[in-house]
Scaffold this motif. Structure first.
Motif, PDB file in Angstrom:
ATOM      1  N   PRO A   1       0.995  -1.272  -0.051  1.00  0.00           N
ATOM      2  CA  PRO A   1       0.074   0.030   0.096  1.00  0.00           C
ATOM      3  C   PRO A   1       0.740   0.973  -0.123  1.00  0.00           C
ATOM      4  O   PRO A   1       0.514   2.185  -0.752  1.00  0.00           O
ATOM      5  CB  PRO A   1      -0.897   0.033   1.296  1.00  0.00           C
ATOM      6  CG  PRO A   1      -0.834  -1.816   1.372  1.00  0.00           C
ATOM      7  CD  PRO A   1       0.377  -2.214   1.094  1.00  0.00           C
TER       8      PRO A   1
ATOM      9  N   PRO B   1       5.240  -2.026   8.125  1.00  0.00           N
ATOM     10  CA  PRO B   1       4.365  -0.987   7.880  1.00  0.00           C
ATOM     11  C   PRO B   1       4.406   0.444   8.837  1.00  0.00           C
ATOM     12  O   PRO B   1       4.427   1.498   8.168  1.00  0.00           O
ATOM     13  CB  PRO B   1       2.856  -1.360   8.415  1.00  0.00           C
ATOM     14  CG  PRO B   1       3.211  -2.938   7.833  1.00  0.00           C
ATOM     15  CD  PRO B   1       4.650  -3.140   8.601  1.00  0.00           C
TER      16      PRO B   1
ATOM     17  N   LEU C   1      -2.876  -8.608   3.666  1.00  0.00           N
ATOM     18  CA  LEU C   1      -2.918  -7.382   4.189  1.00  0.00           C
ATOM     19  C   LEU C   1      -3.757  -6.161   3.041  1.00  0.00           C
ATOM     20  O   LEU C   1      -4.499  -5.516   3.309  1.00  0.00           O
ATOM     21  CB  LEU C   1      -1.644  -6.789   4.362  1.00  0.00           C
ATOM     22  CG  LEU C   1      -1.523  -5.211   5.008  1.00  0.00           C
ATOM     23  CD1 LEU C   1      -0.449  -5.136   6.128  1.00  0.00           C
ATOM     24  CD2 LEU C   1      -1.191  -4.291   3.713  1.00  0.00           C
ATOM     25  N   THR C   2      -3.384  -6.643   1.785  1.00  0.00           N
ATOM     26  CA  THR C   2      -4.057  -5.755   0.700  1.00  0.00           C
ATOM     27  C   THR C   2      -5.508  -6.079   0.635  1.00  0.00           C
ATOM     28  O   THR C   2      -6.362  -4.918   0.552  1.00  0.00           O
ATOM     29  CB  THR C   2      -3.458  -6.118  -0.762  1.00  0.00           C
ATOM     30  OG1 THR C   2      -2.027  -5.637  -0.818  1.00  0.00           O
ATOM     31  CG2 THR C   2      -4.207  -5.291  -1.976  1.00  0.00           C
TER      32      THR C   2
ATOM     33  N   VAL D   1      -7.070  -4.244   3.615  1.00  0.00           N
ATOM     34  CA  VAL D   1      -7.015  -2.678   3.366  1.00  0.00           C
ATOM     35  C   VAL D   1      -8.034  -2.171   2.293  1.00  0.00           C
ATOM     36  O   VAL D   1      -8.976  -1.456   2.465  1.00  0.00           O
ATOM     37  CB  VAL D   1      -5.660  -2.116   3.091  1.00  0.00           C
ATOM     38  CG1 VAL D   1      -5.425  -0.808   2.731  1.00  0.00           C
ATOM     39  CG2 VAL D   1      -4.618  -2.301   4.286  1.00  0.00           C
TER      40      VAL D   1
ATOM     41  N   PRO E   1      -3.429  -0.023   7.311  1.00  0.00           N
ATOM     42  CA  PRO E   1      -2.285  -0.953   7.302  1.00  0.00           C
ATOM     43  C   PRO E   1      -1.639  -1.319   8.462  1.00  0.00           C
ATOM     44  O   PRO E   1      -1.125  -2.423   8.431  1.00  0.00           O
ATOM     45  CB  PRO E   1      -1.268  -0.086   6.115  1.00  0.00           C
ATOM     46  CG  PRO E   1      -2.149   1.091   5.680  1.00  0.00           C
ATOM     47  CD  PRO E   1      -3.227   1.128   6.314  1.00  0.00           C
TER      48      PRO E   1
END
Length: 397
Positions: free
Chosen positions: A31, A152, A226-227, A230, A237
């Motif tokens: 991200p 992150p 994670l993507t 989000v 994140p």
């Protein structure tokens, strides 16, 4: 000797955790990378997969060198080179240069995979090898957990490239520790063993192929969890990274647990087949949850990420046992090459598929890979080929 082998295993796990956090931690920066560079998900996924290209190109070479020169020298070169290339990645300009630096880091990092497995084959007998290899394989989810927690927030504070300095520093420190602690078993120390090729046995090929297919759900979860949180569920994140850190710790525990399980049932492949079936079901649950219920999707995502991490240690242990000490480095190089060939395709291909047909259908298609692995896993006659007779390499020195 008992105390020594556990010290060796501890150093191997810490070193490999640092390497994994660098080589496989880049997806946690996707991200930030997209925001900073203005690139698409497919482009970012390609950069995240760059270390796998280096891994793929050098695994068998490192395995042959480990068989020839022993674990200490090759592992030390590899972990130090990984740290240097990771630190160098922070100095790059543009995603192309970053990708090249990550390819170089992967090329050095691949040495740790084959040498660490070979060192465990030398130190542990068959009654504890599943446990030891499971602990060693826990370095991957531990490294991902470390990356999920650290990268992150550091990336938000200092930049996504600068965040790579943390795992790079761990690699540089552990390079010195490895040089001091890890022993070596070069070919000259053995009594000129002339073992026949283990690839005359189709079971070893089936182990390679089944474990390669199981990489797909593992990397779908590892790269895109994670993507997904989000973009599809609205998480930030840092919070998503914290959740996935806990999930990766569960995966680390799962690898150790299935290692103990395999020792107790005297089989590597029966647990692996069961885990492949569970991975198929959990991937479908994730897909259904994306359509009907976000909570169900979250459950499926967590299940995929934990379950898909579990069988790696089983496959590596079976590979080492079927290959025997004289071929272990090369066989584990082949094993890693197959897995990383698949892993290298997951990020760009799955990103493109998601973009074209959406998450539910893409996740459903991904469930086919572990399903096929169920049928390929060579359970019948597993122990009759001499895996149980495989002895620690130290017995040959």
């Amino acid at each position: 000797m008992s105390r020594s082998r556990w010290s060796i295993l501890t150093v191997i796990v810490v070193a490999q955790t640092g390497s994994i956090s660098l080589l496989f931690g880049v997806p946690f920066l996707i991200p930030l990378m997209r925001e900073t560079e203005g690139i698409t998900l497919t482009q970012a996924g390609t950069v995240a997969a760059a270390p796998l290209l280096g891994l793929l190109a050098t695994l068998i070479i490192w395995g042959a060198l480990a068989d020839r020169f022993g674990e200490r020298l090759i592992m030390t070169i590899g972990i130090l080179g990984t740290g240097v290339c990771g630190a160098g990645a922070t100095l790059t300009d543009g995603t192309a240069a970053l990708g090249l630096a990550l390819v170089a880091a992967g090329a050095f990092g691949s040495s740790i995979n084959v040498t660490s497995g070979r060192a465990i084959l030398a130190a542990f007998d068959v009654s504890q090898r599943g446990l030891a290899m499971g602990i060693r394989q826990s370095a991957q989810p531990l490294g991902l957990s470390l990356a999920a927690v650290i990268l992150p927030p550091v990336g938000l504070a200092w930049g996504y490239r600068e965040a790579l300095l943390v795992p790079a520093g761990i690699c540089l420190v552990m390079g010195v520790v490895v040089a001091v602690v890890v022993p070596s078993h070069p070919r000259e120390e053995r009594s000129r063993v002339r073992a026949p090729s283990p690839y005359r046995d189709m079971r070893l090929w089936r182990v390679h192929l089944a474990s390669t297919l199981l990489v797909w759900p593992q990397f779908v979860g590892g790269v895109f969890a994670l993507t997904y949180l989000v973009s599809e569920q609205g998480w930030d994140p840092v919070s998503a990274g914290a959740l996935l850190a806990v999930v990766q710790l569960l995966g680390a525990g799962g690898r150790i647990g299935v290692g103990v399980w395999s020792d107790r049932v005297d089989s590597r492949m029966r647990p692996m087949r069961i885990i492949a079936a569970a991975g198929t079901v959990s991937m479908i649950v994730w897909a259904l949850g994306d359509v009907f219920a976000p909570a169900l999707a979250l459950f499926g995502l967590v299940a995929v990420t934990v379950i898909a991490a579990c069988p790696n240690g089983l496959a590596f242990t079976a590979t080492a046992e079927l290959a025997g000490p004289a071929w272990a480095g090369r066989a584990m190089g082949v094993q890693n090459t197959g897995q990383n060939s698949m892993a290298m395709t997951v990020a760009p291909v799955f990103a493109a598929v998601v973009t074209a047909i959406g998450w539910p259908l893409a996740l459903t298609a991904a469930a086919v890979f572990p399903l096929v692995a169920v049928g390929l896993t060579p359970v019948r006659g597993e122990r009759s080929g001499g895996a149980a007779q495989a002895q620690p390499e130290r017995a040959l020195t």
